[in-house]
Design a protein around this motif. Structure first.
Motif, PDB file in Angstrom:
ATOM      1  N   MET A 178       0.866  -1.390  -0.128  1.00 36.83           N
ATOM      2  CA  MET A 178      -0.378   0.423   0.019  1.00 36.83           C
ATOM      3  C   MET A 178       0.643   0.927  -0.073  1.00 36.83           C
ATOM      4  N   ASN A 237      -5.312   8.258  -0.982  1.00 32.16           N
ATOM      5  CA  ASN A 237      -5.940   6.390  -0.448  1.00 32.16           C
ATOM      6  C   ASN A 237      -5.041   5.552  -0.299  1.00 32.16           C
ATOM      7  N   THR A 274      -6.985   0.060   7.656  1.00 32.49           N
ATOM      8  CA  THR A 274      -8.226  -1.451   7.511  1.00 32.49           C
ATOM      9  C   THR A 274      -7.699  -2.363   7.377  1.00 32.49           C
ATOM     10  N   ILE A 275      -7.200  -2.671   6.118  1.00 35.48           N
ATOM     11  CA  ILE A 275      -6.878  -4.158   6.043  1.00 35.48           C
ATOM     12  C   ILE A 275      -6.193  -4.750   7.013  1.00 35.48           C
ATOM     13  N   ASN A 281     -12.047   3.178  10.575  1.00 42.00           N
ATOM     14  CA  ASN A 281     -10.603   4.211   9.658  1.00 42.00           C
ATOM     15  C   ASN A 281     -11.037   4.093   8.733  1.00 42.00           C
ATOM     16  N   LEU A 282     -11.889   3.668   8.265  1.00 41.37           N
ATOM     17  CA  LEU A 282     -12.550   4.232   6.727  1.00 41.37           C
ATOM     18  C   LEU A 282     -13.567   5.278   6.600  1.00 41.37           C
ATOM     19  N   LYS A 331      -4.207   5.499   3.001  1.00 37.58           N
ATOM     20  CA  LYS A 331      -5.496   5.038   3.905  1.00 37.58           C
ATOM     21  C   LYS A 331      -6.011   3.858   4.312  1.00 37.58           C
ATOM     22  N   TRP A 332      -5.801   3.148   3.321  1.00 38.04           N
ATOM     23  CA  TRP A 332      -6.510   2.044   3.837  1.00 38.04           C
ATOM     24  C   TRP A 332      -5.931   0.866   4.501  1.00 38.04           C
ATOM     25  N   LYS A 333      -4.370   1.280   4.271  1.00 39.68           N
ATOM     26  CA  LYS A 333      -3.567   0.311   4.933  1.00 39.68           C
ATOM     27  C   LYS A 333      -4.083  -0.571   6.398  1.00 39.68           C
TER      28      LYS A 333
END
Length: 212
Positions: free
Chosen positions: A90, A101, A108-109, A163-164, A104-106
């Motif tokens: 990511m 973006n 959550t994953i 987080n999202l 920012k997803w890291k």
């Protein structure tokens, strides 16, 4: 001390981002010098530089974290290896596409991967990973350990959703606020969850010789 060690990449990410925002021109020059060849098109705007530098620092910090453990001959747990894989992928996408973006997803994953690992282990294989991680510190009845496992599964799943929401709804377009939430908000919620869980479990705790 272990908690601070685990937070090492997050702390450095936060510091690097704040310094980048405070010294945007220097961050821009640094990003172009060391990451220009990794970026699609070879160019970054000054506004993009702080998150790019912070992302690179986060990747390097995670590598150093694992390297330190390996040099000391200590075991590197699966979640740390997963964290390295996720931040490399990511973080690399963030830098290459110069798109924040991805980073920012890291979180959550990672949260969802941890929740899924706990769920599959507990439901699919009958192995309680939280019990394995915590049993040396506390002794609980078997039924309580099961609830502890599901509590962590629910908490990590909820953190992934939160987080999202914070990244793309509440703080949409405000990366600085999201970085602060990542450092202080998410960390604070972990503290609150651990303390609340400890208080609730205190009545079930057993002496080692009484453990089942």
């Amino acid at each position: 001390m272990k908690f601070l060690f685990d937070l090492f990449p997050v702390i450095l990410f936060f510091i690097a981002y704040r310094l980048g925002v405070s010294h945007e021109e220097a961050a821009h020059a640094l990003a172009l010098q060391y990451m220009g060849g990794l970026v699609a098109g070879g160019n970054l705007t000054p506004e993009q530089a702080p998150i790019m530098v912070a992302t690179a620092v986060g990747v390097i910090a995670t590598v150093l974290q694992i390297g330190y453990l390996l040099v000391r001959g200590r075991k590197v747990d699966g979640m740390l290896w997963l964290s390295l894989a996720v931040i490399v992928v990511m973080g690399g996408a963030t830098i290459y596409f110069h798109d924040e973006n991805f980073i920012k997803w890291k979180p959550t994953i990672l949260y969802w991967a941890f929740a899924l690992a706990l769920l599959v282990a507990q439901v699919g294989f009958g192995k309680n990973l939280m019990r394995k991680a915590m049993e040396e510190q506390i002794k609980l009845p078997d039924g309580v350990w099961k609830r502890v496992g599901f509590a962590w599964i629910g908490f990590m799943a909820a953190m992934g959703v939160l987080n999202l929401v914070m990244a793309f709804v509440v703080f949409k377009g405000n990366t600085s606020a999201w970085v602060s939430f990542k450092m202080f908000g998410a960390t604070g919620l972990f503290f609150v969850f651990v303390i609340a869980q400890t208080l609730m479990l205190s009545k079930y705790m057993q002496e080692p010789e009484d453990a089942k």
